[in-house]
Design an enzyme around this catalytic site. Structure first.
Site, PDB file in Angstrom:
ATOM      1  N   ARG A 194       0.843  -1.209   0.000  1.00 69.11           N
ATOM      2  CA  ARG A 194       0.000   0.000   0.000  1.00 69.11           C
ATOM      3  C   ARG A 194       0.872   1.251   0.000  1.00 69.11           C
ATOM      4  NH1 ARG A 194      -2.197   1.848   4.324  1.00 69.11           N
ATOM      5  NH2 ARG A 194      -2.748  -0.163   5.223  1.00 69.11           N
ATOM      6  N   ASP A 247      -4.620  20.672 -13.880  1.00 64.83           N
ATOM      7  CA  ASP A 247      -5.115  19.436 -14.488  1.00 64.83           C
ATOM      8  C   ASP A 247      -4.720  19.507 -15.960  1.00 64.83           C
ATOM      9  OD1 ASP A 247      -6.523  17.438 -15.770  1.00 64.83           O
ATOM     10  OD2 ASP A 247      -8.351  17.694 -14.588  1.00 64.83           O
ATOM     11  N   TYR A 302     -13.642  19.838 -15.399  1.00 64.87           N
ATOM     12  CA  TYR A 302     -14.055  18.436 -15.388  1.00 64.87           C
ATOM     13  C   TYR A 302     -15.188  18.252 -14.369  1.00 64.87           C
ATOM     14  CZ  TYR A 302     -14.056  13.443 -15.004  1.00 64.87           C
ATOM     15  OH  TYR A 302     -14.457  12.138 -14.988  1.00 64.87           O
ATOM     16  N   LYS A 355      -6.746   8.673 -19.597  1.00 66.66           N
ATOM     17  CA  LYS A 355      -6.967   9.295 -20.894  1.00 66.66           C
ATOM     18  C   LYS A 355      -5.708   9.127 -21.760  1.00 66.66           C
ATOM     19  CE  LYS A 355     -10.757  10.299 -18.752  1.00 66.66           C
ATOM     20  NZ  LYS A 355     -10.945  11.551 -18.042  1.00 66.66           N
TER      21      LYS A 355
END
Ligand SMILES: *Cc1c(COP(=O)(O)O)cnc(C)c1O
Length: 382
Positions: A53, A178, A105, A203
């Protein structure tokens, strides 16, 4: 970080920094599904890894390659773009003031106005293409993070990253970008003064519509970045091993994919303008686009693979066009090798700022004439 080999960005990406597996000589990195790592007899961890983790060697290839492409100090991989973006805000304190774009977004805008506001962030939306409005909205000493998206979904408005960095820094805030749509092929926000770059790696970075992933890259390793890492490790939104491996595979072809997509999007934008059923084409590469001059300065080698078109006749006409398309796939998401079309207003609901005659186009790597012919027959109707 691994040793960064010399070369231009295209070379670094294609060879994933030229790293060769020390144990086997393999040019492609191995997958390490192990969740745990052996302790030495003395109880120590001389190889530095304890539990998956916190860390996974399969992350190294994608994280180090992207870090080199963005020119960052460190890069972290997350389970999704949303996990990455929300970690940047959750590393702040309740009560902190943050600025984000009015048009951005959709899912992140909803999270900021919902969860983040409930948690205690003071969220203010501003038109980030208007520097005067941003200067007025900044609260020196109180504003801790300014978030921008450029070009921004789904109108592709372009924000001046260098000017925003100056404004944010003068007020004592960080600037996060972003950069999902621009990718490091077209824009390197850290070079323009940003402190943090976020990608939905779902993307363009992965590029094949088969991985959900997100990334954050920082300009400096500091106390804030340590808190970002703590959010990732404790909230546990880590990327899966196979997804990290697929991401390094996708990154190798980032440059040829994005350049092809830019060229096709530019050609489509220019040709679609001439169709009478299309009332507007939104694309930063068109000289008539409001942010075009800024995009020319800020984006190198292309204006991205995303454009939007507005259809004469409104919502029903726009939906009918999508129904007649044969090559373009009707689906959400973007940045893959197959071209996608989407009616954003119906996805985003009544509070959406997106016009209801708008179709968002994600240009893939098909023959551009097939894409153009398909759109032409679809807007012509029966
Ligand atoms: C898709 C997307 C996100 C969210 O990323 P996920 O990987 O879907 O969580 C954030 N920003 C932009 C610009 C996006 O396109």
């Amino acid at each position: 970080m691994a040793e960064v080999k010399h070369g231009r960005p295209e070379t670094l990406a294609a060879q994933a920094l030229g790293v060769v597996d020390a144990a086997t000589g393999a040019l492609i990195p191995p997958l390490h599904p192990s969740t745990t790592y052996e302790r030495e007899a003395d109880g120590g961890y001389p190889r530095g890894r304890v539990y998956a983790r916190a860390d996974n060697p399969t992350y190294d290839s994608a994280a180090h390659t992207l870090n080199a492409l963005e020119g960052g100090a460190a890069t972290l991989l997350f389970a999704s773009g949303m996990a990455a973006a929300t970690a940047a805000f959750l590393a702040l304190q309740p009560g902190d003031h943050v600025l984000a774009p009015k048009v951005m977004y959709w899912a992140l805008r909803s999270w900021l106005l919902g969860f983040a506001s409930d948690w205690g962030l003071v969220v203010e939306l501003v038109d980030t293409t208007d520097l005067g409005a941003v200067a007025t909205a900044l609260r020196p000493g109180k504003t801790k993070l300014v978030w921008v998206e450029s070009p921004a979904n789904p109108l592709w408005s372009v924000t001046d990253i260098a000017a925003m960095a100056e404004l944010a820094h003068a007020a004592g805030a960080r600037l996060a970008v972003d950069s999902t749509i621009a990718t490091p092929v077209l824009t390197r926000p850290l070079e323009l003064g940003a402190d943090l770059v976020m990608h939905s790696a779902t993307k363009y970075l992965n590029g094949h519509s088969d991985v959900v992933a997100g990334t954050l890259t920082t300009a400096q390793v500091d106390e804030y970045w340590t808190r970002v890492k703590t959010v990732l490790g404790q909230n546990g939104g880590i990327l899966g091993t196979f997804e990290a491996w697929l991401l390094q595979r996708g990154l190798r072809t980032l440059f040829p994919r994005v350049r092809w997509q830019c060229a096709s999007a530019q050609s489509l934008a220019e040709r679609l303008q001439a169709l009478p059923q299309i009332t507007d084409v939104l694309y930063p590469g068109l000289p008539t686009f409001p942010g075009h001059d800024l995009a020319r300065r800020q984006m190198r080698g292309g204006f991205g693979g995303m454009l939007s078109i507005r259809i004469a006749g409104g919502r029903d006409a726009a939906l009918a066009v999508t129904g007649r398309l044969k090559v373009w796939k009707r689906a959400t998401s973007l940045g893959g090798v197959e071209s996608l079309v989407e009616h954003r207003a119906s996805i985003e609901g009544p509070s959406s700022p997106v016009p209801d005659d708008l179709l968002r186009l994600s240009v893939g790597v098909e023959a551009v004439d097939d894409l153009f012919d398909d759109l032409t027959q679809a807007v012509d109707g029966e």
